[in-house]
Design an enzyme around this catalytic site. Structure first.
Site, mmCIF file in Angstrom:
data_model
loop_
_atom_site.group_PDB
_atom_site.id
_atom_site.type_symbol
_atom_site.label_atom_id
_atom_site.label_comp_id
_atom_site.label_asym_id
_atom_site.label_seq_id
_atom_site.Cartn_x
_atom_site.Cartn_y
_atom_site.Cartn_z
ATOM 1 N N LYS A 54 0.738 -1.191 -0.019
ATOM 2 C CA LYS A 54 0.155 0.044 0.045
ATOM 3 C C LYS A 54 0.893 1.356 -0.054
ATOM 4 O O LYS A 54 0.599 2.161 -0.780
ATOM 5 C CB LYS A 54 -1.120 0.026 1.174
ATOM 6 C CG LYS A 54 -2.200 -0.899 1.109
ATOM 7 C CD LYS A 54 -3.012 -1.373 2.261
ATOM 8 C CE LYS A 54 -3.870 -2.451 2.143
ATOM 9 N NZ LYS A 54 -4.436 -2.921 3.177
ATOM 10 N N GLN A 98 -4.692 -1.485 9.456
ATOM 11 C CA GLN A 98 -4.413 -3.115 8.830
ATOM 12 C C GLN A 98 -5.339 -4.127 9.859
ATOM 13 O O GLN A 98 -4.918 -4.077 11.126
ATOM 14 C CB GLN A 98 -3.240 -3.388 8.706
ATOM 15 C CG GLN A 98 -2.793 -4.692 7.826
ATOM 16 C CD GLN A 98 -3.516 -4.502 6.667
ATOM 17 O OE1 GLN A 98 -3.437 -3.697 5.894
ATOM 18 N NE2 GLN A 98 -4.253 -5.850 6.064
ATOM 19 N N ASP A 121 -10.975 2.867 3.788
ATOM 20 C CA ASP A 121 -11.416 1.374 3.886
ATOM 21 C C ASP A 121 -12.898 1.379 3.722
ATOM 22 O O ASP A 121 -13.451 0.201 3.396
ATOM 23 C CB ASP A 121 -10.939 0.656 4.993
ATOM 24 C CG ASP A 121 -10.085 -0.278 4.772
ATOM 25 O OD1 ASP A 121 -9.626 -0.397 3.539
ATOM 26 O OD2 ASP A 121 -9.175 -0.450 5.840
#
Ligand code: NAP
Length: 295
Positions: A54, A98, A121
């Site tokens: 990422k 994460q 997200d």
């Protein structure tokens, strides 16, 4: 007949090129550099490689990015404090924590603490609610990437029978919601299967589009699908290790046999995976545009 392979690598590349242009324009015309922070707690090898990828992608697209690596024993309050700091940081337009988090940290509390305007997200309940209502919001990256793959491959979804295997909050449930919306890559009739579904084969055999997100290697076989089906294989299952120490991956669909019956199929690796990270970047750019009043 052998299926057309939908290359997530190629589609992601095209979207990344578009994003590069948008990032350059935001910088030139508005003096804004989209910023993303990724926060990793612990050192799970899968998570480390996702977070690294990422960061690299963000950098390649010209985004400002920060990566915070915290030890596994980090306590919840410290993590919440860090999120609060980034919620208030104008350089940062997207905050990604994460998952999974270590067991002593309450995942829900952490995700709820992220400012919904920086929740790239798309997991915050505000964004989930807006998605269900069909309002503008950050769409969760994996299902969003699948919509892009379908659209850019010219696959019609309106009126189609879409069968989704798996009802997770990150893939199955949002996928079902998005594909029933009145929007491009939507207007489908949805069936969502899980471990309590009575006769999964009955459903898979009548699917025009089958989306597998279960985490069971090679679960779907050729005799469980009809001729001409479109297969989207979300599964990423580590089934061994190569001599050079690289993980050998398999999808949830038995690729070699199913591709002989399908009209389109995504491979693993190189299918849905590259799209997920790309859509995270797209959401971060969207967030910066919202701040600039451009959306
Ligand atoms: P998850 O949270 O483990 O959920 C799995 C779902 O599959 C559950 O709803 C489960 O049903 C259902 N299921 C399991 N076995 C089944 C069966 N035999 N028939 C029907 N349904 C079954 O999984 P996830 O997080 O959604 O991930 C699924 C897979 O996608 C994993 O391989 C993951 O690594 C991969 N993934 C890939 C990406 C990407 O970017 N490529 C992103 C996310 C996930 P119950 O609810 O009844 O238990």
């Amino acid at each position: 007949m052998s299926a057309t392979i939908i290359s997530g690598v190629e589609i992601a590349k095209a979207i990344r090129e578009e994003l590069k242009g948008e990032v350059a324009e935001l910088k030139e015309k508005h003096g804004i550099v989209p910023g993303l922070v990724t926060i990793l707690v612990g050192s799970d090898p899968g998570s480390v490689s996702y977070v690294t990828a990422k960061g690299k992608t963000a950098h390649a697209l010209g985004l400002y990015s920060e990566q915070i690596d915290l030890p596994a024993e980090t306590d919840e309050e410290e993590l919440l404090g860090l999120i609060d700091k980034y919620n208030k940081d104008d350089k940062i337009h997207g905050i990604l924590v994460q998952l999974p988090l270590p067991k002593h940290i309450n995942e829900g509390r952490v995700l709820y603490a992220i400012d919904p305007n920086k929740d790239v997200d798309g997991f915050h309940p505000v964004n989930v609610g807006k998605m269900v209502l069909g309002e503008q919001c950050f769409l969760p990256c994996t299902p969003h990437g699948i919509l892009e793959m379908l659209t850019r491959s010219g696959i019609e979804t309106s009126g189609k029978e879409v069968v989704i295997l798996g009802r997770s909050n990150i893939v199955g449930k949002p996928m079902a919601n998005l594909m029933l919306q009145k929007r491009p890559a939507g207007n489908a009739t949805i069936t969502l299967c899980h471990t309590r579904t009575k006769d999964t084969d009955f459903h898979t055999k009548r699917a025009d589009i089958l989306i597998a997100a279960v985490g069971v290697p090679n679960l779907v076989k050729a005799d469980q699908v009809k001729d001409g089906v479109v297969i989207i294989d979300v599964g990423v299952n580590r089934i061994g290790m190569s001599k050079s120490g690289k993980a050998i991956l398999a999808g949830d669909v038995e690729f070699d046999s199913v591709k002989e019956k399908a009209s389109f199929i995504t491979p693993v690796p190189g299918g849905v995976g590259p799209m997920t990270i790309t859509m995270l970047m797209k959401n971060t750019v969207q967030s910066a545009k919202q701040v600039a009043g451009l959306l």
